[in-house]
Design a protein around this motif. Sequence first.
Motif, PDB file in Angstrom:
ATOM      1  N   ILE A  83       0.857  -1.184   0.000  1.00  0.00           N
ATOM      2  CA  ILE A  83       0.000   0.000   0.000  1.00  0.00           C
ATOM      3  C   ILE A  83       0.889   1.228   0.000  1.00  0.00           C
ATOM      4  O   ILE A  83       1.793   1.354   0.832  1.00  0.00           O
ATOM      5  CB  ILE A  83      -0.910   0.079   1.237  1.00  0.00           C
ATOM      6  N   GLY A  84       0.622   2.137  -0.910  1.00  0.00           N
ATOM      7  CA  GLY A  84       1.330   3.412  -0.929  1.00  0.00           C
ATOM      8  C   GLY A  84       0.341   4.552  -0.902  1.00  0.00           C
ATOM      9  O   GLY A  84      -0.662   4.533  -1.633  1.00  0.00           O
ATOM     10  N   LEU A  85       0.612   5.532  -0.054  1.00  0.00           N
ATOM     11  CA  LEU A  85      -0.257   6.702   0.093  1.00  0.00           C
ATOM     12  C   LEU A  85       0.518   7.946  -0.270  1.00  0.00           C
ATOM     13  O   LEU A  85       1.606   8.190   0.276  1.00  0.00           O
ATOM     14  CB  LEU A  85      -0.761   6.774   1.536  1.00  0.00           C
ATOM     15  N   SER A  86      -0.015   8.738  -1.220  1.00  0.00           N
ATOM     16  CA  SER A  86       0.612   9.989  -1.644  1.00  0.00           C
ATOM     17  C   SER A  86       2.020   9.701  -2.176  1.00  0.00           C
ATOM     18  O   SER A  86       2.165   8.936  -3.119  1.00  0.00           O
ATOM     19  CB  SER A  86       0.616  10.985  -0.476  1.00  0.00           C
ATOM     20  N   MET A  87       3.068  10.304  -1.604  1.00  0.00           N
ATOM     21  CA  MET A  87       4.432   9.996  -2.044  1.00  0.00           C
ATOM     22  C   MET A  87       4.674   8.498  -2.027  1.00  0.00           C
ATOM     23  O   MET A  87       5.304   7.939  -2.937  1.00  0.00           O
ATOM     24  CB  MET A  87       5.448  10.706  -1.158  1.00  0.00           C
ATOM     25  N   GLY A  88       4.163   7.837  -0.995  1.00  0.00           N
ATOM     26  CA  GLY A  88       4.305   6.385  -0.921  1.00  0.00           C
ATOM     27  C   GLY A  88       3.598   5.673  -2.052  1.00  0.00           C
ATOM     28  O   GLY A  88       4.023   4.588  -2.479  1.00  0.00           O
ATOM     29  N   GLY A  89       2.503   6.256  -2.557  1.00  0.00           N
ATOM     30  CA  GLY A  89       1.809   5.671  -3.698  1.00  0.00           C
ATOM     31  C   GLY A  89       2.633   5.759  -4.965  1.00  0.00           C
ATOM     32  O   GLY A  89       2.701   4.802  -5.746  1.00  0.00           O
ATOM     33  N   SER A  90       3.269   6.900  -5.180  1.00  0.00           N
ATOM     34  CA  SER A  90       4.150   7.030  -6.335  1.00  0.00           C
ATOM     35  C   SER A  90       5.316   6.063  -6.224  1.00  0.00           C
ATOM     36  O   SER A  90       5.735   5.451  -7.216  1.00  0.00           O
ATOM     37  CB  SER A  90       4.649   8.475  -6.441  1.00  0.00           C
ATOM     38  N   THR A  91       5.848   5.921  -5.009  1.00  0.00           N
ATOM     39  CA  THR A  91       6.940   4.978  -4.777  1.00  0.00           C
ATOM     40  C   THR A  91       6.482   3.547  -5.043  1.00  0.00           C
ATOM     41  O   THR A  91       7.189   2.757  -5.691  1.00  0.00           O
ATOM     42  CB  THR A  91       7.448   5.109  -3.333  1.00  0.00           C
ATOM     43  N   ALA A  92       5.290   3.202  -4.551  1.00  0.00           N
ATOM     44  CA  ALA A  92       4.754   1.857  -4.761  1.00  0.00           C
ATOM     45  C   ALA A  92       4.533   1.570  -6.238  1.00  0.00           C
ATOM     46  O   ALA A  92       4.751   0.450  -6.708  1.00  0.00           O
ATOM     47  CB  ALA A  92       3.451   1.691  -3.980  1.00  0.00           C
ATOM     48  N   LEU A  93       4.082   2.572  -6.985  1.00  0.00           N
ATOM     49  CA  LEU A  93       3.877   2.422  -8.418  1.00  0.00           C
ATOM     50  C   LEU A  93       5.193   2.066  -9.109  1.00  0.00           C
ATOM     51  O   LEU A  93       5.260   1.124  -9.909  1.00  0.00           O
ATOM     52  CB  LEU A  93       3.309   3.718  -8.996  1.00  0.00           C
ATOM     53  N   VAL A  94       6.248   2.824  -8.807  1.00  0.00           N
ATOM     54  CA  VAL A  94       7.547   2.560  -9.430  1.00  0.00           C
ATOM     55  C   VAL A  94       8.090   1.207  -8.989  1.00  0.00           C
ATOM     56  O   VAL A  94       8.672   0.459  -9.792  1.00  0.00           O
ATOM     57  CB  VAL A  94       8.530   3.703  -9.104  1.00  0.00           C
ATOM     58  N   LEU A  95       7.894   0.857  -7.714  1.00  0.00           N
ATOM     59  CA  LEU A  95       8.303  -0.456  -7.222  1.00  0.00           C
ATOM     60  C   LEU A  95       7.616  -1.566  -8.004  1.00  0.00           C
ATOM     61  O   LEU A  95       8.263  -2.514  -8.468  1.00  0.00           O
ATOM     62  CB  LEU A  95       7.973  -0.572  -5.737  1.00  0.00           C
ATOM     63  N   ALA A  96       6.291  -1.472  -8.144  1.00  0.00           N
ATOM     64  CA  ALA A  96       5.539  -2.522  -8.828  1.00  0.00           C
ATOM     65  C   ALA A  96       5.921  -2.622 -10.300  1.00  0.00           C
ATOM     66  O   ALA A  96       5.925  -3.722 -10.871  1.00  0.00           O
ATOM     67  CB  ALA A  96       4.042  -2.265  -8.679  1.00  0.00           C
ATOM     68  N   ALA A  97       6.238  -1.489 -10.918  1.00  0.00           N
ATOM     69  CA  ALA A  97       6.614  -1.498 -12.327  1.00  0.00           C
ATOM     70  C   ALA A  97       8.022  -2.051 -12.536  1.00  0.00           C
ATOM     71  O   ALA A  97       8.277  -2.763 -13.520  1.00  0.00           O
ATOM     72  CB  ALA A  97       6.524  -0.076 -12.892  1.00  0.00           C
ATOM     73  N   SER A  98       8.927  -1.744 -11.625  1.00  0.00           N
ATOM     74  CA  SER A  98      10.320  -2.134 -11.810  1.00  0.00           C
ATOM     75  C   SER A  98      10.646  -3.500 -11.231  1.00  0.00           C
ATOM     76  O   SER A  98      11.553  -4.187 -11.711  1.00  0.00           O
ATOM     77  CB  SER A  98      11.249  -1.088 -11.182  1.00  0.00           C
ATOM     78  N   ARG A  99       9.884  -3.926 -10.186  1.00  0.00           N
ATOM     79  CA  ARG A  99      10.138  -5.219  -9.544  1.00  0.00           C
ATOM     80  C   ARG A  99       8.823  -5.978  -9.378  1.00  0.00           C
ATOM     81  O   ARG A  99       8.354  -6.204  -8.248  1.00  0.00           O
ATOM     82  CB  ARG A  99      10.824  -5.019  -8.189  1.00  0.00           C
ATOM     83  N   PRO A 100       8.205  -6.377 -10.475  1.00  0.00           N
ATOM     84  CA  PRO A 100       6.921  -7.092 -10.371  1.00  0.00           C
ATOM     85  C   PRO A 100       7.029  -8.394  -9.594  1.00  0.00           C
ATOM     86  O   PRO A 100       6.022  -8.887  -9.069  1.00  0.00           O
ATOM     87  CB  PRO A 100       6.528  -7.332 -11.831  1.00  0.00           C
ATOM     88  N   ASP A 101       8.241  -8.941  -9.485  1.00  0.00           N
ATOM     89  CA  ASP A 101       8.429 -10.173  -8.725  1.00  0.00           C
ATOM     90  C   ASP A 101       8.241  -9.981  -7.227  1.00  0.00           C
ATOM     91  O   ASP A 101       8.023 -10.952  -6.490  1.00  0.00           O
ATOM     92  CB  ASP A 101       9.829 -10.734  -8.970  1.00  0.00           C
ATOM     93  N   LEU A 102       8.280  -8.730  -6.761  1.00  0.00           N
ATOM     94  CA  LEU A 102       8.199  -8.451  -5.333  1.00  0.00           C
ATOM     95  C   LEU A 102       6.828  -7.964  -4.880  1.00  0.00           C
ATOM     96  O   LEU A 102       6.606  -7.802  -3.687  1.00  0.00           O
ATOM     97  CB  LEU A 102       9.246  -7.399  -4.941  1.00  0.00           C
ATOM     98  N   VAL A 103       5.921  -7.710  -5.819  1.00  0.00           N
ATOM     99  CA  VAL A 103       4.611  -7.131  -5.464  1.00  0.00           C
ATOM    100  C   VAL A 103       3.508  -8.082  -5.887  1.00  0.00           C
ATOM    101  O   VAL A 103       3.330  -8.368  -7.079  1.00  0.00           O
ATOM    102  CB  VAL A 103       4.419  -5.751  -6.121  1.00  0.00           C
ATOM    103  N   HIS A 104       2.750  -8.556  -4.912  1.00  0.00           N
ATOM    104  CA  HIS A 104       1.655  -9.487  -5.184  1.00  0.00           C
ATOM    105  C   HIS A 104       0.390  -8.730  -5.562  1.00  0.00           C
ATOM    106  O   HIS A 104      -0.114  -8.858  -6.674  1.00  0.00           O
ATOM    107  CB  HIS A 104       1.424 -10.366  -3.950  1.00  0.00           C
TER     108      HIS A 104
END
Length: 256
Positions: free
Chosen positions: A84-105
């Motif tokens: 879960i990412g909220l605000s800045m954390g949401g943008s961070t979560a988006l980049v995380l999910a896009a760059s490391r799909p193996d780590l985000v369920h």
Amino acid sequence: MKELHVHRTGTRGRPVVLLHPLALSGAVWDPVAEYLGQRHQVLALDARGHGESSWDGAEFSVEDMAADAAAVIEDFGAGPADVIGLSMGGSTALVLAASRPDLVHRLVLADATAWYGPDSAAEWAQRAERALGLDRRAQLEFQRDRWFADAFRASRPDEVERVCDIFVATDSKAHAAACRALGTLDARDRLGDVRAETLVLVGAEDYATPPAMSRELAAGIAGARLEVLDRARHLSLLERPDRWPVVAAHFAGEPS
């Protein structure tokens, strides 16, 4: 050396990683973490320079914060995790999910964006200067109105002040650096790289990342579902605890 602090709640179930908004810390998630911790191991990360995480003073990007989150998931042996990412954390979560799909369920993006617009660098540079130039408490009137709808501020002054205390304790230099990081964010071309099942949430009254930004996220991420939450502004998941069961159901793969 950078050391990242993680607030841990719960001990069982698939891990949930929580990524916080600008100028706050993982502690902002405490009530959400307590709820989700009944079913999950919850890891609420302090972004570099925020909370108890160290920082060397160098400039950083949203991509760097996403790499930090990836390192935490790997270090805890927690992947793939729900995020879960909220605000800045949401943008961070988006980049995380896009760059490391193996780590985000599964993924929840709340009050977030992939891009703040053509004038974002200049606007966020001004925000950075304000973060450095004003006493922390002098910034609170702006923040309270931005974070919370009028009714919530009136009914939950305790929660509002809890978040304010976290903001006041945040290092102004880290706050400014994070502002500049958001000013350079443009992950619009990464939306199609997100493979995680995604729930997008946004407060109907959010004027920091308006609903139109969330609609763009939902339109660009395959299969994403969007909910616009009334009676909520920028910290919608704190204002609307009635949506926490929806988040839990999303992580469980259940209809909400």
